[in-house]
Design a protein around this motif. Structure first.
Motif, PDB file in Angstrom:
ATOM      1  N   ASP A  84       0.828  -1.204   0.000  1.00 49.70           N
ATOM      2  CA  ASP A  84       0.000   0.000   0.000  1.00 49.70           C
ATOM      3  C   ASP A  84       0.862   1.255   0.000  1.00 49.70           C
ATOM      4  OD1 ASP A  84      -2.055   1.758   0.100  1.00 49.70           O
ATOM      5  OD2 ASP A  84      -2.829   1.137   2.051  1.00 49.70           O
ATOM      6  N   ASP A  85       1.517   1.557   1.119  1.00 46.26           N
ATOM      7  CA  ASP A  85       2.335   2.765   1.230  1.00 46.26           C
ATOM      8  C   ASP A  85       3.535   2.708   0.293  1.00 46.26           C
ATOM      9  OD1 ASP A  85       0.601   3.556   3.243  1.00 46.26           O
ATOM     10  OD2 ASP A  85       1.837   2.692   4.829  1.00 46.26           O
ATOM     11  N   GLY A  86       4.092   1.510   0.106  1.00 47.76           N
ATOM     12  CA  GLY A  86       5.236   1.372  -0.785  1.00 47.76           C
ATOM     13  C   GLY A  86       4.874   1.324  -2.255  1.00 47.76           C
ATOM     14  N   GLY A  87       3.601   1.223  -2.566  1.00 47.96           N
ATOM     15  CA  GLY A  87       3.159   1.277  -3.956  1.00 47.96           C
ATOM     16  C   GLY A  87       3.413   0.027  -4.771  1.00 47.96           C
ATOM     17  N   ILE A  88       3.804  -1.081  -4.118  1.00 50.79           N
ATOM     18  CA  ILE A  88       4.112  -2.294  -4.869  1.00 50.79           C
ATOM     19  C   ILE A  88       2.859  -2.876  -5.528  1.00 50.79           C
ATOM     20  CG2 ILE A  88       4.835  -4.708  -4.609  1.00 50.79           C
ATOM     21  CD1 ILE A  88       7.139  -2.820  -4.812  1.00 50.79           C
ATOM     22  N   ALA A  89       1.699  -2.758  -4.867  1.00 48.43           N
ATOM     23  CA  ALA A  89       0.460  -3.256  -5.475  1.00 48.43           C
ATOM     24  C   ALA A  89       0.151  -2.492  -6.766  1.00 48.43           C
ATOM     25  CB  ALA A  89      -0.697  -3.143  -4.486  1.00 48.43           C
ATOM     26  N   HIS A 111       2.599 -14.817   1.026  1.00 46.92           N
ATOM     27  CA  HIS A 111       2.219 -13.726   1.937  1.00 46.92           C
ATOM     28  C   HIS A 111       2.026 -12.420   1.170  1.00 46.92           C
ATOM     29  CE1 HIS A 111       2.564 -15.079   6.236  1.00 46.92           C
ATOM     30  NE2 HIS A 111       3.088 -16.140   5.629  1.00 46.92           N
ATOM     31  N   LEU A 112       2.940 -12.154   0.230  1.00 44.19           N
ATOM     32  CA  LEU A 112       2.833 -10.933  -0.568  1.00 44.19           C
ATOM     33  C   LEU A 112       1.561 -10.957  -1.419  1.00 44.19           C
ATOM     34  CD1 LEU A 112       4.272  -8.291  -1.429  1.00 44.19           C
ATOM     35  CD2 LEU A 112       5.390  -9.606  -3.235  1.00 44.19           C
ATOM     36  N   ALA A 113       1.208 -12.120  -1.967  1.00 43.01           N
ATOM     37  CA  ALA A 113       0.008 -12.239  -2.806  1.00 43.01           C
ATOM     38  C   ALA A 113      -1.257 -11.938  -2.013  1.00 43.01           C
ATOM     39  CB  ALA A 113      -0.055 -13.640  -3.415  1.00 43.01           C
ATOM     40  N   TRP A 114      -1.351 -12.491  -0.796  1.00 43.27           N
ATOM     41  CA  TRP A 114      -2.535 -12.225   0.020  1.00 43.27           C
ATOM     42  C   TRP A 114      -2.610 -10.738   0.386  1.00 43.27           C
ATOM     43  CZ3 TRP A 114      -6.390 -15.300  -0.149  1.00 43.27           C
ATOM     44  CH2 TRP A 114      -6.219 -16.683  -0.242  1.00 43.27           C
ATOM     45  N   ALA A 115      -1.481 -10.122   0.672  1.00 47.25           N
ATOM     46  CA  ALA A 115      -1.485  -8.683   0.965  1.00 47.25           C
ATOM     47  C   ALA A 115      -1.930  -7.888  -0.255  1.00 47.25           C
ATOM     48  CB  ALA A 115      -0.091  -8.246   1.426  1.00 47.25           C
ATOM     49  N   MET A 116      -1.478  -8.300  -1.432  1.00 45.16           N
ATOM     50  CA  MET A 116      -1.909  -7.635  -2.670  1.00 45.16           C
ATOM     51  C   MET A 116      -3.424  -7.685  -2.811  1.00 45.16           C
ATOM     52  SD  MET A 116       0.565  -6.679  -4.990  1.00 45.16           S
ATOM     53  CE  MET A 116       2.334  -6.920  -5.256  1.00 45.16           C
ATOM     54  N   ALA A 175      -6.198  -4.752  -3.086  1.00 43.92           N
ATOM     55  CA  ALA A 175      -7.042  -4.660  -4.279  1.00 43.92           C
ATOM     56  C   ALA A 175      -8.522  -4.683  -3.933  1.00 43.92           C
ATOM     57  CB  ALA A 175      -6.705  -5.799  -5.247  1.00 43.92           C
ATOM     58  N   ALA A 176      -8.886  -5.447  -2.874  1.00 46.58           N
ATOM     59  CA  ALA A 176     -10.289  -5.561  -2.476  1.00 46.58           C
ATOM     60  C   ALA A 176     -10.875  -4.213  -2.056  1.00 46.58           C
ATOM     61  CB  ALA A 176     -10.423  -6.575  -1.336  1.00 46.58           C
ATOM     62  N   LYS A 177     -10.021  -3.291  -1.599  1.00 52.71           N
ATOM     63  CA  LYS A 177     -10.491  -1.982  -1.126  1.00 52.71           C
ATOM     64  C   LYS A 177     -10.218  -0.874  -2.143  1.00 52.71           C
ATOM     65  CE  LYS A 177      -9.541  -3.350   3.655  1.00 52.71           C
ATOM     66  NZ  LYS A 177      -8.754  -3.073   4.880  1.00 52.71           N
ATOM     67  N   SER A 178      -9.683  -1.256  -3.307  1.00 56.86           N
ATOM     68  CA  SER A 178      -9.281  -0.247  -4.288  1.00 56.86           C
ATOM     69  C   SER A 178     -10.236  -0.226  -5.474  1.00 56.86           C
ATOM     70  CB  SER A 178      -7.856  -0.543  -4.770  1.00 56.86           C
ATOM     71  OG  SER A 178      -7.509   0.290  -5.856  1.00 56.86           O
ATOM     72  N   THR A 179     -10.364   0.946  -6.086  1.00 58.86           N
ATOM     73  CA  THR A 179     -11.165   1.074  -7.303  1.00 58.86           C
ATOM     74  C   THR A 179     -10.274   1.237  -8.534  1.00 58.86           C
ATOM     75  OG1 THR A 179     -11.298   3.473  -7.001  1.00 58.86           O
ATOM     76  CG2 THR A 179     -13.081   2.135  -6.056  1.00 58.86           C
ATOM     77  N   THR A 180      -8.951   1.197  -8.343  1.00 56.02           N
ATOM     78  CA  THR A 180      -8.033   1.452  -9.459  1.00 56.02           C
ATOM     79  C   THR A 180      -7.162   0.264  -9.823  1.00 56.02           C
ATOM     80  OG1 THR A 180      -6.332   2.356  -7.976  1.00 56.02           O
ATOM     81  CG2 THR A 180      -7.935   3.904  -8.896  1.00 56.02           C
ATOM     82  N   LEU A 181      -7.064  -0.734  -8.953  1.00 55.44           N
ATOM     83  CA  LEU A 181      -6.205  -1.884  -9.238  1.00 55.44           C
ATOM     84  C   LEU A 181      -7.013  -2.934  -9.993  1.00 55.44           C
ATOM     85  CD1 LEU A 181      -4.349  -2.096  -5.784  1.00 55.44           C
ATOM     86  CD2 LEU A 181      -3.655  -0.882  -7.863  1.00 55.44           C
ATOM     87  N   ASN A 210      -6.218  -5.114 -12.429  1.00 55.67           N
ATOM     88  CA  ASN A 210      -5.639  -6.365 -12.904  1.00 55.67           C
ATOM     89  C   ASN A 210      -5.364  -7.380 -11.802  1.00 55.67           C
ATOM     90  OD1 ASN A 210      -5.486  -5.588 -15.682  1.00 55.67           O
ATOM     91  ND2 ASN A 210      -3.738  -4.297 -15.176  1.00 55.67           N
ATOM     92  N   ILE A 211      -5.423  -6.954 -10.541  1.00 55.42           N
ATOM     93  CA  ILE A 211      -5.156  -7.858  -9.421  1.00 55.42           C
ATOM     94  C   ILE A 211      -6.469  -8.492  -8.983  1.00 55.42           C
ATOM     95  CG2 ILE A 211      -4.292  -8.048  -7.048  1.00 55.42           C
ATOM     96  CD1 ILE A 211      -2.512  -5.639  -7.610  1.00 55.42           C
ATOM     97  N   PRO A 212      -6.541  -9.808  -8.901  1.00 54.50           N
ATOM     98  CA  PRO A 212      -7.805 -10.456  -8.508  1.00 54.50           C
ATOM     99  C   PRO A 212      -8.191 -10.143  -7.072  1.00 54.50           C
ATOM    100  CG  PRO A 212      -6.016 -12.061  -8.599  1.00 54.50           C
ATOM    101  CD  PRO A 212      -5.468 -10.798  -9.169  1.00 54.50           C
ATOM    102  N   ARG A 213      -9.501 -10.127  -6.820  1.00 52.47           N
ATOM    103  CA  ARG A 213     -10.029  -9.925  -5.473  1.00 52.47           C
ATOM    104  C   ARG A 213     -10.289 -11.284  -4.827  1.00 52.47           C
ATOM    105  NH1 ARG A 213      -9.007  -5.438  -8.382  1.00 52.47           N
ATOM    106  NH2 ARG A 213      -9.976  -3.559  -7.530  1.00 52.47           N
ATOM    107  N   PRO A 214     -10.105 -11.403  -3.517  1.00 53.79           N
ATOM    108  CA  PRO A 214     -10.416 -12.678  -2.847  1.00 53.79           C
ATOM    109  C   PRO A 214     -11.920 -12.898  -2.802  1.00 53.79           C
ATOM    110  CG  PRO A 214      -9.785 -11.006  -1.241  1.00 53.79           C
ATOM    111  CD  PRO A 214      -9.558 -10.392  -2.586  1.00 53.79           C
ATOM    112  N   VAL A 215     -12.367 -14.150  -3.023  1.00 53.46           N
ATOM    113  CA  VAL A 215     -13.786 -14.467  -2.958  1.00 53.46           C
ATOM    114  C   VAL A 215     -14.153 -15.039  -1.589  1.00 53.46           C
ATOM    115  CG1 VAL A 215     -13.983 -14.850  -5.425  1.00 53.46           C
ATOM    116  CG2 VAL A 215     -13.379 -16.760  -3.929  1.00 53.46           C
TER     117      VAL A 215
END
Length: 461
Positions: free
Chosen positions: A107-112, A167-172, A176-182, A184-189
């Motif tokens: 998030d803060d580091g912008g990696i997502a 761990h990085l994937a779950w954080a991504m 993404a689940a809370k973002s309206t701009t990401l 290409n990253i899948p959301r968890p179901v």
């Protein structure tokens, strides 16, 4: 979305047989970026500008750099003449000194955001996080510091590396689940598992782990950059001064050279956004307008080329010794500037010849080429440009009055008087920026392109 394939870079990609590499890059670059919420603060914006300038000034050590595109899809993109052809760079500045969790890195580091943009590319770019904040976390835990250590040790294929990527994937996906701009990253179901149960990539969406592994392999964590208060001095001492001999300027000119390059980057990053190119043509005839052309012009305005950096270095060197700006820097004719359609239409309506229109475009090119380099970067630039505009428009008004009731070719007479009166006014002596009379003539034609005046006889004239 568990079980769904990741699209974009999840497909097998690379330069296909028979496909021109420049065409492949156009597919990536010549598309509008997704909208990003919010905007950087002025301080962070300037920090980003200085980070970009450091890359521009490193061209003597990295000869593969062809150009840098500012504020396009990422904070900037480095274009090289050899693979990898593109490098997407995210710039982050924080007052705290560590990214202590995978979530803060995403998030803060912008990696997502960086990963989301990377997924949309077909040309296999590399990526970089440039930040003053380092990767932290407690030793032995699945934290950003451990990810950095595994990357540096080449151990991403070990069980520990696999667990860190999971761990990085779950954080991504959390981000993404809370973002309206990401997009290409899948959301968890299903609910994201607690951290102790994020080691296994089996429950991740199909393809996500493999894509993220490739992304991390291509990522450079450049996370020990100077803070805002130090970056100017560090860049001058560690980059500009050592480059003096190679790039042909005296070490004493380092501060002026650095400022000229920073100004160049700032101009490209601003993109002259208050004056969109060809907007009038688009609004009046949208069906005949090529959107890709608009994108190409936007990318061009945001691009800093190797030649432009070398020109800025020469400008900084001249400023250091008090030399005026020359008419043609480095002996080369200015490139054709974007736009100019309204100017051509006004001259065509006045029945002026092709040679006169070409001359006008050439002078306009000269102005648009020199002004970003000649400007000081301080608020006085606004005063300088405003004074020039008022002086030029006042001369236009007087010429119109002088031509009332005259016969003959109004457009040619108007243009001839415009050149004569602008030279007689010696406006270059009324401003603090060193400009030639030809530059000011070019600004007059730019004002015409901005619909400030035309070349046809006014009604009643």
């Amino acid at each position: 979305m568990a079980g769904d394939a990741v699209s974009g870079a999840g497909q097998e990609h690379g330069f296909s047989v028979g496909v021109d590499r420049s065409s492949q890059l156009e597919l990536d670059l010549f598309r509008w970026p997704a909208e990003d919420a919010g905007a950087p603060t002025q301080g962070n914006y300037h920090y980003q500008t200085e980070i970009i300038a450091s890359y521009c000034l490193s061209l003597h050590t990295d000869t593969s750099i062809v150009e840098i595109i500012c504020e396009w899809q990422e904070d900037f993109i480095i274009v090289r003449d050899r693979p990898p052809l593109l490098e997407l760079v995210s710039v982050k500045h924080h007052n705290r000194m560590l990214y202590t969790t995978m979530k803060s890195l995403c998030d803060d580091g912008g990696i997502a955001h960086l990963f989301d943009r990377w997924l949309g590319y077909t040309s296999q770019p590399v990526v970089r996080l440039a930040s003053n904040t380092r990767l932290g976390g407690r030793p032995g835990e699945y934290m950003p510091r451990a990810l950095l250590e595994v990357c540096r040790a080449g151990e991403l294929d070990t069980p520990r590396g696999t667990a860190l990527i999971a761990h990085l994937a779950w954080a991504m996906m959390e981000i993404a689940a809370k973002s309206t701009t990401l997009d290409n990253i899948p959301r968890p179901v299903a609910p994201v598992p607690p951290k102790p149960k994020r080691h296994d990539p089996a429950d991740l969406p199909t393809g996500l782990f493999e894509m993220l592994l490739r992304f991390v392999r291509s990522c450079q964590f450049d996370c020990e950059r100077p803070a805002k208060r130090d970056i100017r001095d560090v860049n001058i001492r560690q980059i500009v001064e050592p480059a003096a001999a190679t790039l042909g300027f005296a070490p004493s000119a380092a501060a002026d050279v650095y400022k000229a390059v920073v100004d160049l980057v700032a101009e490209a990053s601003r993109d002259d956004s208050g004056r969109p190119i060809d907007l009038a043509q688009y609004l009046t005839n949208p069906g005949a307008y090529d959107p890709r052309s608009e994108i190409a012009q936007t990318v061009q305005r945001r691009t800093v080329s190797r030649e432009a950096v070398l020109d800025a270095i020469r400008l900084g060197t001249r400023r250091a010794v008090g030399d005026p700006v020359s008419l043609l820097r480095s002996g080369q004719t200015p490139p054709r500037a974007p736009g100019g359609h309204r100017l051509i239409e006004k001259m065509r309506d006045a029945l002026m010849g092709d040679d006169e229109r070409d001359n006008a475009l050439g002078l306009r090119d000269l102005w648009l080429h020199i002004w970003p380099q000649a400007r000081t970067g301080f608020p006085e630039d606004i005063e300088t440009q405003f004074r020039l505009e008022m002086e030029i428009l006042d001369i236009v008004r007087r010429i119109r009055a002088q031509l009332i009731g005259t016969s003959g070719h109004y457009g040619i007479q108007f243009q001839d008087l415009l050149h004569a009166e602008l030279r007689r006014a010696e406006l270059s002596k009324k401003i603090s920026v060193p400009l030639d009379d030809f530059h000011i003539l070019g600004y007059a034609y730019e004002l015409s392109d901005m619909c400030k005046f035309g070349f046809s006889r006014p009604a009643g004239g």
